[in-house]
Design a protein around this motif. Structure first.
Motif, PDB file in Angstrom:
ATOM      1  N   THR A 187       0.840  -1.192   0.000  1.00 43.99           N
ATOM      2  CA  THR A 187       0.000   0.000   0.000  1.00 43.99           C
ATOM      3  C   THR A 187       0.877   1.245   0.000  1.00 43.99           C
ATOM      4  OG1 THR A 187      -1.685  -1.194   1.240  1.00 43.99           O
ATOM      5  CG2 THR A 187      -1.868   1.209   1.182  1.00 43.99           C
ATOM      6  N   GLY A 188       1.114   1.794  -1.159  1.00 46.61           N
ATOM      7  CA  GLY A 188       1.915   3.006  -1.278  1.00 46.61           C
ATOM      8  C   GLY A 188       3.401   2.796  -1.152  1.00 46.61           C
ATOM      9  N   HIS A 189       3.858   1.546  -1.227  1.00 43.45           N
ATOM     10  CA  HIS A 189       5.299   1.327  -1.095  1.00 43.45           C
ATOM     11  C   HIS A 189       5.675   0.041  -1.834  1.00 43.45           C
ATOM     12  CE1 HIS A 189       4.852  -2.079   1.685  1.00 43.45           C
ATOM     13  NE2 HIS A 189       3.807  -1.398   2.167  1.00 43.45           N
ATOM     14  N   GLY A 190       6.976  -0.226  -1.910  1.00 36.10           N
ATOM     15  CA  GLY A 190       7.455  -1.451  -2.550  1.00 36.10           C
ATOM     16  C   GLY A 190       7.749  -1.245  -4.028  1.00 36.10           C
ATOM     17  N   ARG A 191       8.141  -2.328  -4.675  1.00 33.20           N
ATOM     18  CA  ARG A 191       8.441  -2.266  -6.100  1.00 33.20           C
ATOM     19  C   ARG A 191       8.024  -3.581  -6.747  1.00 33.20           C
ATOM     20  NH1 ARG A 191      14.847  -2.106  -6.832  1.00 33.20           N
ATOM     21  NH2 ARG A 191      14.172  -2.394  -8.999  1.00 33.20           N
ATOM     22  N   LEU A 192       7.718  -3.515  -8.037  1.00 32.86           N
ATOM     23  CA  LEU A 192       7.336  -4.715  -8.767  1.00 32.86           C
ATOM     24  C   LEU A 192       8.525  -5.669  -8.805  1.00 32.86           C
ATOM     25  CD1 LEU A 192       5.442  -3.066 -11.775  1.00 32.86           C
ATOM     26  CD2 LEU A 192       4.465  -4.047  -9.697  1.00 32.86           C
ATOM     27  N   SER A 193       8.306  -6.914  -8.385  1.00 31.13           N
ATOM     28  CA  SER A 193       9.422  -7.852  -8.294  1.00 31.13           C
ATOM     29  C   SER A 193       9.259  -9.079  -9.182  1.00 31.13           C
ATOM     30  CB  SER A 193       9.601  -8.308  -6.841  1.00 31.13           C
ATOM     31  OG  SER A 193       8.423  -8.958  -6.382  1.00 31.13           O
ATOM     32  N   SER A 194       8.029  -9.460  -9.455  1.00 29.20           N
ATOM     33  CA  SER A 194       7.809 -10.661 -10.254  1.00 29.20           C
ATOM     34  C   SER A 194       6.446 -10.566 -10.929  1.00 29.20           C
ATOM     35  CB  SER A 194       7.889 -11.910  -9.375  1.00 29.20           C
ATOM     36  OG  SER A 194       6.988 -11.807  -8.292  1.00 29.20           O
ATOM     37  N   ARG A 195       6.282 -11.361 -11.986  1.00 30.39           N
ATOM     38  CA  ARG A 195       5.008 -11.330 -12.710  1.00 30.39           C
ATOM     39  C   ARG A 195       4.533 -12.752 -12.996  1.00 30.39           C
ATOM     40  NH1 ARG A 195       4.527  -8.120 -18.307  1.00 30.39           N
ATOM     41  NH2 ARG A 195       6.435  -9.287 -18.675  1.00 30.39           N
ATOM     42  N   ARG A 196       3.287 -12.987 -12.692  1.00 31.50           N
ATOM     43  CA  ARG A 196       2.671 -14.288 -12.956  1.00 31.50           C
ATOM     44  C   ARG A 196       1.808 -14.166 -14.202  1.00 31.50           C
ATOM     45  NH1 ARG A 196      -1.789 -17.536 -12.344  1.00 31.50           N
ATOM     46  NH2 ARG A 196      -1.478 -19.550 -11.311  1.00 31.50           N
ATOM     47  N   VAL A 197       2.032 -15.033 -15.174  1.00 31.32           N
ATOM     48  CA  VAL A 197       1.224 -15.029 -16.393  1.00 31.32           C
ATOM     49  C   VAL A 197       0.621 -16.413 -16.602  1.00 31.32           C
ATOM     50  CG1 VAL A 197       2.636 -13.235 -17.483  1.00 31.32           C
ATOM     51  CG2 VAL A 197       3.144 -15.640 -17.929  1.00 31.32           C
ATOM     52  N   GLU A 198      -0.547 -16.431 -17.188  1.00 35.69           N
ATOM     53  CA  GLU A 198      -1.197 -17.689 -17.542  1.00 35.69           C
ATOM     54  C   GLU A 198      -1.371 -17.724 -19.051  1.00 35.69           C
ATOM     55  OE1 GLU A 198      -4.640 -19.802 -15.330  1.00 35.69           O
ATOM     56  OE2 GLU A 198      -5.583 -18.797 -17.041  1.00 35.69           O
ATOM     57  N   LEU A 217       7.173 -14.684 -15.126  1.00 28.46           N
ATOM     58  CA  LEU A 217       7.834 -14.054 -16.267  1.00 28.46           C
ATOM     59  C   LEU A 217       8.115 -12.584 -15.957  1.00 28.46           C
ATOM     60  CD1 LEU A 217       8.678 -14.703 -19.246  1.00 28.46           C
ATOM     61  CD2 LEU A 217       6.490 -13.727 -19.939  1.00 28.46           C
ATOM     62  N   PRO A 218       9.118 -12.293 -15.092  1.00 31.38           N
ATOM     63  CA  PRO A 218      10.056 -13.220 -14.455  1.00 31.38           C
ATOM     64  C   PRO A 218       9.666 -13.468 -13.002  1.00 31.38           C
ATOM     65  CG  PRO A 218      10.901 -11.020 -14.259  1.00 31.38           C
ATOM     66  CD  PRO A 218       9.531 -10.891 -14.926  1.00 31.38           C
ATOM     67  N   ASN A 219      10.479 -14.317 -12.307  1.00 35.08           N
ATOM     68  CA  ASN A 219      10.339 -14.419 -10.859  1.00 35.08           C
ATOM     69  C   ASN A 219      11.198 -13.339 -10.214  1.00 35.08           C
ATOM     70  OD1 ASN A 219      13.026 -15.342 -10.881  1.00 35.08           O
ATOM     71  ND2 ASN A 219      12.458 -17.490 -10.629  1.00 35.08           N
ATOM     72  N   SER A 220      11.296 -13.327  -8.899  1.00 33.79           N
ATOM     73  CA  SER A 220      12.009 -12.242  -8.211  1.00 33.79           C
ATOM     74  C   SER A 220      13.507 -12.248  -8.484  1.00 33.79           C
ATOM     75  CB  SER A 220      11.764 -12.334  -6.701  1.00 33.79           C
ATOM     76  OG  SER A 220      12.261 -13.562  -6.198  1.00 33.79           O
ATOM     77  N   ARG A 221      14.014 -13.347  -9.045  1.00 37.56           N
ATOM     78  CA  ARG A 221      15.441 -13.427  -9.400  1.00 37.56           C
ATOM     79  C   ARG A 221      15.681 -13.073 -10.862  1.00 37.56           C
ATOM     80  NH1 ARG A 221      14.023 -17.722  -6.442  1.00 37.56           N
ATOM     81  NH2 ARG A 221      13.827 -19.078  -8.270  1.00 37.56           N
TER      82      ARG A 221
END
Length: 260
Positions: A187-198, A217-221
């Motif tokens: 909530t109002g903080h953080g950064r995009l780290s990973s994306r889940r796609v189907e 696509l991708p994971n946090s690494r």
């Protein structure tokens, strides 16, 4: 001499591109290989565990550009050639960030004339061609286009953020990204780290049985990873935490259906 990506603008005479590409690209072709390799995490999308040479594939929906780029990785890393036509949304930085070398890429931006000829030039020398929405194949030329691609032994991926491909005839496999969800924002903080796609898979022959497969696509690494377990376990695995995932954590997922 030619160890860099090549860009052919709309105003460049096709005849000049023919000479350049024929001289420098053809000797590196994977012509003797029937299957073009893909990342092992993406192999489940294809009945042959890779892109069959001479096949025509559609990648559509949100994150379609990212998925298409990911499919080129193993071919490009092997020192072979990729062609990109009419893909203005393709960011070179996003390609390099995925660890894909650009030394063997050929770019033709916003083709307005001699489209079929431009593609034929690429098909004569490269192993895989990405075609964007800006590349319009005339309906009257579709059958000839498909026949030429198959005869040359190159493969084609149509890339569109819509839910369908412009090519109705000759399509072997359709990969449709149904959902694209980024994780990492609070909530109002953080950064995009990973994306889940189907991804929904359908096609002809061995691919006639439709299926849905999920990936990071991708994971946090920053890696591609197939998802084979529940949402809660996905969240824990990607964050590397053994604790139980709470409902509030799951609410941190945001849906960006058109993100590429």
């Amino acid at each position: 001499m030619f160890d860099h990506s090549t860009e052919v603008n709309a105003g460049t005479p096709v005849s000049e591109a023919i000479k350049e590409i024929a001289d420098f690209v053809a000797p590196t072709s994977l012509a003797n290989e029937k299957i073009l390799p893909v990342d092992k995490e993406l192999a489940a999308l294809f009945p042959a565990k890779g892109i069959r040479r001479g096949s025509i594939v559609s990648v559509s929906g949100g994150a379609s550009v990212s998925l298409a780029i990911a499919l080129t990785a193993e071919i490009s890393r092997g020192g072979n050639w990729i062609g990109a036509v009419g893909l203005s949304s393709l960011g070179l930085s996003s390609v390099s960030e995925m660890g894909i070398p650009l030394q063997r890429w050929v770019f033709i931006d916003q083709p307005k004339v001699q489209i079929e000829e431009s593609i034929a030039v690429l098909a004569a020398g490269v192993d895989l061609i990405l075609l964007g929405e800006e590349t319009k194949i005339a309906p009257s030329q579709t059958r000839r286009f498909v026949a030429r691609i198959r005869a040359q032994g190159s493969s084609v991926i149509f890339v569109t953020d819509k839910n369908s491909s412009q090519l109705a005839f000759g399509l072997d496999l359709s990969l449709s990204v149904n959902s694209s969800k980024w994780l990492g924002l609070g909530t109002g903080h953080g950064r995009l780290s990973s994306r889940r796609v189907e991804v929904s898979v359908s096609g002809r022959g061995a691919a006639s049985r439709s299926q849905k497969i999920a990936f990071w696509l991708p994971n946090s690494r920053g890696e591609i990873q197939r998802i084979t377990h529940s949402v809660s376990r996905e969240k824990k695995a990607i964050q590397g935490r053994p604790s139980v995932v709470s409902g509030s954590e799951l609410e941190e997922t945001i849906d960006i259906p058109q993100a590429s």
